[in-house]
Design a protein around this motif. Structure first.
Motif, PDB file in Angstrom:
ATOM      1  N   CYS A  59      37.803  -7.996  24.144  1.00  0.00           N
ATOM      2  CA  CYS A  59      37.908  -8.855  25.325  1.00  0.00           C
ATOM      3  C   CYS A  59      38.688 -10.113  24.964  1.00  0.00           C
ATOM      4  O   CYS A  59      38.460 -10.697  23.910  1.00  0.00           O
ATOM      5  CB  CYS A  59      36.505  -9.232  25.800  1.00  0.00           C
ATOM      6  N   GLY A  67      40.580 -13.727  27.001  1.00  0.00           N
ATOM      7  CA  GLY A  67      40.879 -14.474  28.215  1.00  0.00           C
ATOM      8  C   GLY A  67      42.288 -15.027  28.078  1.00  0.00           C
ATOM      9  O   GLY A  67      42.594 -15.690  27.095  1.00  0.00           O
ATOM     10  N   PHE A  73      36.946 -15.297  24.150  1.00  0.00           N
ATOM     11  CA  PHE A  73      35.911 -14.928  25.102  1.00  0.00           C
ATOM     12  C   PHE A  73      36.227 -15.304  26.538  1.00  0.00           C
ATOM     13  O   PHE A  73      35.617 -14.806  27.451  1.00  0.00           O
ATOM     14  CB  PHE A  73      34.571 -15.592  24.739  1.00  0.00           C
ATOM     15  N   GLY A  74      37.105 -16.214  26.785  1.00  0.00           N
ATOM     16  CA  GLY A  74      37.315 -16.701  28.140  1.00  0.00           C
ATOM     17  C   GLY A  74      36.119 -17.523  28.592  1.00  0.00           C
ATOM     18  O   GLY A  74      35.752 -17.526  29.750  1.00  0.00           O
ATOM     19  N   ASP A  75      35.483 -18.237  27.646  1.00  0.00           N
ATOM     20  CA  ASP A  75      34.209 -18.891  27.926  1.00  0.00           C
ATOM     21  C   ASP A  75      34.321 -20.261  28.578  1.00  0.00           C
ATOM     22  O   ASP A  75      33.351 -20.990  28.644  1.00  0.00           O
ATOM     23  CB  ASP A  75      33.372 -18.986  26.661  1.00  0.00           C
ATOM     24  N   THR A  79      29.329 -14.550  35.458  1.00  0.00           N
ATOM     25  CA  THR A  79      28.922 -13.253  34.930  1.00  0.00           C
ATOM     26  C   THR A  79      29.827 -12.149  35.458  1.00  0.00           C
ATOM     27  O   THR A  79      30.604 -12.359  36.381  1.00  0.00           O
ATOM     28  CB  THR A  79      27.457 -12.938  35.304  1.00  0.00           C
ATOM     29  N   GLY A  80      29.675 -10.960  34.851  1.00  0.00           N
ATOM     30  CA  GLY A  80      30.467  -9.809  35.260  1.00  0.00           C
ATOM     31  C   GLY A  80      30.205  -9.424  36.702  1.00  0.00           C
ATOM     32  O   GLY A  80      29.152  -9.703  37.273  1.00  0.00           O
ATOM     33  N   ASP A 116      27.014 -12.752  30.708  1.00  0.00           N
ATOM     34  CA  ASP A 116      28.058 -13.740  30.469  1.00  0.00           C
ATOM     35  C   ASP A 116      29.018 -13.181  29.431  1.00  0.00           C
ATOM     36  O   ASP A 116      28.852 -12.074  28.929  1.00  0.00           O
ATOM     37  CB  ASP A 116      27.468 -15.088  30.053  1.00  0.00           C
ATOM     38  N   THR A 117      30.046 -13.933  29.085  1.00  0.00           N
ATOM     39  CA  THR A 117      31.082 -13.404  28.202  1.00  0.00           C
ATOM     40  C   THR A 117      30.542 -13.038  26.827  1.00  0.00           C
ATOM     41  O   THR A 117      30.973 -12.050  26.233  1.00  0.00           O
ATOM     42  CB  THR A 117      32.237 -14.411  28.055  1.00  0.00           C
ATOM     43  N   TYR A 118      29.606 -13.817  26.313  1.00  0.00           N
ATOM     44  CA  TYR A 118      29.056 -13.532  24.987  1.00  0.00           C
ATOM     45  C   TYR A 118      28.190 -12.272  25.019  1.00  0.00           C
ATOM     46  O   TYR A 118      28.290 -11.408  24.152  1.00  0.00           O
ATOM     47  CB  TYR A 118      28.245 -14.720  24.477  1.00  0.00           C
ATOM     48  N   GLN A 129      30.234  -9.113  25.148  1.00  0.00           N
ATOM     49  CA  GLN A 129      30.777  -8.741  23.843  1.00  0.00           C
ATOM     50  C   GLN A 129      29.747  -7.979  23.013  1.00  0.00           C
ATOM     51  O   GLN A 129      30.041  -6.950  22.423  1.00  0.00           O
ATOM     52  CB  GLN A 129      31.209  -9.988  23.068  1.00  0.00           C
TER      53      GLN A 129
END
Length: 92
Positions: A14, A16, A36-38, A44-45, A55-57, A60
């Motif tokens: 993934c 960003g 991560f695009g964090d 959220t997805g 969430d992004t973490y 992953q």
């Protein structure tokens, strides 16, 4: 353009990509690529997607360690606790 930029990092699950439009929206440039695009806190997805409610973490980790049917088995020696949090954020 974003897919080409992401392809520069093979094996990464993934990324960003920050896309910068020029005036008139006819030309674009990649500003940066993030792991991560964090910079989208509490986002959220999308519903129905593979990262729904994550969430992004967490997305992953879920991609690296997919759950199998035996994960829910009562004879399993480990347990996993998951907490989903809704934020009211929508992209629709």
């Amino acid at each position: 353009m974003c897919e080409r930029a992401a392809a520069a990092f093979p094996g990464t699950r993934c990324v960003g990509v920050d896309l910068l439009p020029a005036s008139g929206w006819r030309r674009f440039a990649v500003g940066e690529v993030n792991a991560f695009g964090d910079l989208l806190p509490r986002l959220t997805g999308l519903p129905g997607g593979g990262a729904e409610g994550l969430d992004t973490y967490a997305a992953q980790v879920a991609a690296l360690f997919p759950r199998t049917p035996c994960d829910a088995s009562p004879t399993s020696t480990t347990s996993t606790t998951s907490t989903a949090r809704t934020t009211g954020t929508s992209t629709a």
